[in-house]
Design an enzyme around this catalytic site. Structure first.
Site, short mmCIF file in Angstrom:
data_model
loop_
_atom_site.label_atom_id
_atom_site.label_comp_id
_atom_site.label_asym_id
_atom_site.label_seq_id
_atom_site.Cartn_x
_atom_site.Cartn_y
_atom_site.Cartn_z
N ILE A 12 0.62 -1.04 0.10
CA ILE A 12 -0.14 0.07 0.08
C ILE A 12 0.82 1.48 0.08
O ILE A 12 0.56 2.30 -0.69
CB ILE A 12 -1.08 0.01 1.15
CG1 ILE A 12 -1.90 -1.47 1.13
CG2 ILE A 12 -1.92 1.22 1.26
CD1 ILE A 12 -2.60 -1.50 2.43
N ASN A 32 12.74 -1.18 5.82
CA ASN A 32 13.84 -1.92 6.13
C ASN A 32 13.70 -3.07 5.07
O ASN A 32 14.50 -4.16 5.23
CB ASN A 32 13.77 -2.79 7.67
CG ASN A 32 12.49 -3.41 7.90
OD1 ASN A 32 11.82 -3.65 6.96
ND2 ASN A 32 12.11 -3.66 9.04
N GLY A 36 9.04 -5.38 1.97
CA GLY A 36 8.92 -4.43 0.75
C GLY A 36 9.99 -4.76 -0.39
O GLY A 36 10.73 -5.61 -0.12
N ASN A 92 7.56 -4.80 16.70
CA ASN A 92 7.63 -4.18 15.24
C ASN A 92 6.51 -2.94 15.09
O ASN A 92 6.95 -1.72 14.89
CB ASN A 92 7.47 -5.09 14.04
CG ASN A 92 7.91 -4.69 12.84
OD1 ASN A 92 8.63 -3.53 12.64
ND2 ASN A 92 7.58 -5.42 11.65
N SER A 117 -6.42 -0.55 10.88
CA SER A 117 -7.04 -1.97 10.17
C SER A 117 -8.29 -2.20 10.66
O SER A 117 -8.55 -1.80 12.02
CB SER A 117 -6.29 -3.09 10.62
OG SER A 117 -6.92 -4.17 10.03
N TYR A 141 -2.37 -9.03 15.75
CA TYR A 141 -2.32 -7.84 14.66
C TYR A 141 -3.20 -6.55 14.95
O TYR A 141 -2.59 -5.49 15.17
CB TYR A 141 -2.44 -8.37 13.36
CG TYR A 141 -2.59 -7.33 12.48
CD1 TYR A 141 -1.39 -6.66 11.84
CD2 TYR A 141 -3.83 -7.19 11.42
CE1 TYR A 141 -1.68 -5.56 10.85
CE2 TYR A 141 -4.08 -6.22 10.67
CZ TYR A 141 -2.95 -5.58 10.27
OH TYR A 141 -3.11 -4.67 9.31
N LYS A 145 -2.62 -2.68 16.33
CA LYS A 145 -3.07 -1.23 15.63
C LYS A 145 -3.80 -0.46 16.69
O LYS A 145 -3.84 0.53 16.63
CB LYS A 145 -3.93 -1.79 14.43
CG LYS A 145 -3.19 -2.51 13.45
CD LYS A 145 -2.22 -1.37 12.54
CE LYS A 145 -1.32 -2.06 11.56
NZ LYS A 145 -0.69 -1.18 10.79
N PHE A 169 -10.29 -1.75 5.38
CA PHE A 169 -10.80 -3.27 5.39
C PHE A 169 -10.12 -4.10 4.39
O PHE A 169 -8.60 -4.02 4.37
CB PHE A 169 -12.26 -3.07 4.94
CG PHE A 169 -13.20 -2.78 6.14
CD1 PHE A 169 -12.72 -1.45 6.78
CD2 PHE A 169 -14.02 -3.65 7.01
CE1 PHE A 169 -13.39 -1.04 7.94
CE2 PHE A 169 -14.67 -3.09 8.04
CZ PHE A 169 -14.44 -1.76 8.49
N HIS A 189 -2.97 -13.79 1.75
CA HIS A 189 -4.14 -13.18 1.44
C HIS A 189 -5.04 -13.73 0.27
O HIS A 189 -4.23 -14.49 -0.64
CB HIS A 189 -4.08 -11.78 1.03
CG HIS A 189 -3.26 -10.80 2.23
ND1 HIS A 189 -2.08 -10.36 2.26
CD2 HIS A 189 -3.91 -10.26 3.23
CE1 HIS A 189 -1.99 -9.91 3.49
NE2 HIS A 189 -3.05 -9.60 4.08
N TYR A 208 -10.98 -21.47 3.97
CA TYR A 208 -11.23 -21.57 5.47
C TYR A 208 -12.38 -21.35 6.18
O TYR A 208 -12.75 -20.13 6.08
CB TYR A 208 -9.86 -20.81 6.23
CG TYR A 208 -8.66 -20.89 5.54
CD1 TYR A 208 -8.12 -22.25 5.31
CD2 TYR A 208 -7.59 -19.76 5.12
CE1 TYR A 208 -6.81 -22.30 5.07
CE2 TYR A 208 -6.44 -20.10 4.77
CZ TYR A 208 -5.81 -21.37 4.69
OH TYR A 208 -4.67 -21.46 4.03
N1 UFG Z 1 -8.80 -17.36 3.08
C1 UFG Z 1 -8.90 -18.32 2.58
N2 UFG Z 1 -8.10 -19.17 1.99
C2 UFG Z 1 -6.76 -18.55 1.87
C3 UFG Z 1 -6.44 -17.28 2.38
C4 UFG Z 1 -7.66 -16.67 2.91
O1 UFG Z 1 -10.12 -19.13 2.79
O2 UFG Z 1 -6.03 -19.25 1.37
C5 UFG Z 1 -10.03 -16.48 3.58
C6 UFG Z 1 -9.83 -15.98 5.04
O3 UFG Z 1 -9.94 -17.11 6.02
C7 UFG Z 1 -10.75 -14.72 5.11
C8 UFG Z 1 -10.62 -14.33 3.86
O4 UFG Z 1 -10.05 -15.32 2.77
O5 UFG Z 1 -11.78 -15.46 5.30
C9 UFG Z 1 -9.73 -13.19 3.48
O6 UFG Z 1 -8.28 -13.40 4.35
P1 UFG Z 1 -7.33 -12.51 3.91
O7 UFG Z 1 -5.89 -13.25 4.77
O8 UFG Z 1 -6.88 -11.93 2.58
O9 UFG Z 1 -7.45 -11.16 4.65
P2 UFG Z 1 -7.93 -10.77 6.22
O10 UFG Z 1 -9.41 -10.36 6.34
O11 UFG Z 1 -7.73 -11.85 7.09
O12 UFG Z 1 -7.09 -9.63 6.65
C10 UFG Z 1 -7.24 -8.56 5.77
C11 UFG Z 1 -6.03 -7.52 5.96
C12 UFG Z 1 -5.87 -7.22 7.44
C13 UFG Z 1 -7.13 -6.86 8.03
C14 UFG Z 1 -8.41 -7.41 7.71
C15 UFG Z 1 -9.60 -6.82 8.23
O13 UFG Z 1 -4.84 -8.35 5.71
O14 UFG Z 1 -4.89 -6.44 7.56
O15 UFG Z 1 -8.23 -7.72 6.35
O16 UFG Z 1 -10.72 -6.64 7.30
F1 UFG Z 1 -7.17 -6.44 9.30
#
Ligand code: UFG
Length: 328
Positions: A12, A32, A36, A92, A117, A141, A145, A169, A189, A208
């Site tokens: 971002i 660092n 990145g 961190n 977040s 995490y 924040k 989000f 992600h 998941y």
């Molecule tokens: N997911 C899967 N399979 C995967 C990866 C993710 O099913 O292989 C699901 C996760 O369980 C979740 C959704 O996809 O239900 C989104 O997961 P992400 O890891 O992409 O994102 P998160 O929602 O966990 O987290 C993101 C940001 C955070 C923030 C959060 C709040 O990375 O910084 O959104 O909305 F806090």
């Protein structure tokens, strides 16, 4: 006007640096390069490679640069990793902000925009979520924040450092020219993982959790395009520079997509089969997160341009197609 961007080589941060430069600002990046990429930093920005927790290094930068505002992204941001290594996240993220605030106080820099977040909310009682709703993080995490937001509040009161916390989000997409985009190692992600399956770099997607209280049982998230998100930082910074007071804003699209809907959209965009299977819930995941971002639209005049989920996924796909070997 010089803007310091800790974490400006990250996903971002690098999009925000581009937008700052496009808008005529002078930019100094501190990174660092733990997550990145130097390659992602716009060539018109000055990159200082080092850690924001290193006070000597940071003092040198604050001595050298005439900083008007800070847009702070540097930190760790992977929810599952934070569940396994909470101390890493507090060190961190929280200690990083403590050092930054010390520098800002010492060098009389009064404007700060921070990358917060939706994870601060935890499992919400109702959606869409408003900034005034309760904060109960379900993972370290999000907790880190929230602690930082509280530090910012007291730093404003004691030192007059005006700050805006932007509660993102789910962020997706890449620059429209496809030059920079999302690349984490390991990737956790959803959108980049789905696209790695489409690319053939992974066998299948694991979804998941299928027993959440949602229409199809899979998690629901609110996705915002990284270019729109980057622009919100410029608006927040300008708001502070024009005398705006410290505040907190949600940044989202106010619409939710389930993990199954993301998979379907990615199949449409890429025209690939994308094999998937159901798996257990991932620890720390709230069921549904949808933003009420009325406040950012009203107060900051934020107007996202790329709201369709297809646009978000297709720009991420364009980036991947342009970088078959990644950013390295
Ligand atoms: N997911 C899967 N399979 C995967 C990866 C993710 O099913 O292989 C699901 C996760 O369980 C979740 C959704 O996809 O239900 C989104 O997961 P992400 O890891 O992409 O994102 P998160 O929602 O966990 O987290 C993101 C940001 C955070 C923030 C959060 C709040 O990375 O910084 O959104 O909305 F806090």
């Amino acid at each position: 006007m010089t803007i310091l961007v800790p974490g400006g080589a990250g996903y971002i941060g690098s999009h925000t640096v581009n937008d700052l430069i496009k808008n005529g600002y002078d930019v100094a990046v501190v990174d660092n390069l733990a997550t990145g990429y130097a390659k992602s930093v716009n060539s018109k920005a000055r990159l200082y490679e080092g850690d924001i927790r290193d006070k000597e290094f940071m003092s040198e930068i604050f001595d050298k640069e005439n900083i008007d505002a800070v847009i702070h992204f540097a930190g760790s941001s992977v929810v599952p990793e934070s569940m396994q290594h909470p101390i890493k996240y507090f060190d961190n993220n929280v200690y990083g902000m403590i050092t930054l605030l010390e520098m800002m106080e010492k060098y009389k820099v009064k404007n700060l925009v921070f990358s917060s977040s939706a994870a601060v909310y935890g499992e919400p009682k109702a959606v869409p979520i408003k900034e005034s709703d309760a904060t109960n993080p379900t993972n370290p995490y999000g907790e880190s924040k929230l602690i930082i937001e509280r530090l910012m509040k007291w730093a404003d009161q004691a030192y007059g450092i005006n700050s805006i916390a932007l509660r993102y989000f789910n962020v997706g997409g890449a620059s429209i020219d496809g030059i920079i985009g999302e690349q984490h190692n390991p990737e956790t992600h959803l959108i980049p993982i789905v696209l790695q399956v489409a690319e053939g770099k992974r066998d299948k997607l694991q979804i998941y959790g299928t027993d959440y209280d949602t229409n199809d049982g899979t998690n629901v998230r609110d996705y915002v395009h990284v270019v729109d998100l980057a622009n919100a930082h410029i608006l927040a910074m300008q708001y502070l520079l024009n005398g705006g007071k410290s505040d907190i804003f949600n940044l989202g699209s106010s619409r939710g997509f389930s993990n199954m809907e993301i998979l379907d959209a990615a199949r449409r965009v890429t025209n690939k089969e994308i094999p998937a299977e159901f798996a257990d819930r991932r620890p720390g995941d709230p069921g549904t997160l949808i933003a009420d971002s009325t406040k950012a639209r009203k107060v900051l005049h934020w107007q996202p341009k790329y709201e369709s989920i297809e646009k978000i996924i297709s720009s991420a796909w364009h980036f991947i197609e342009k970088h078959p070997n990644g950013l390295n």
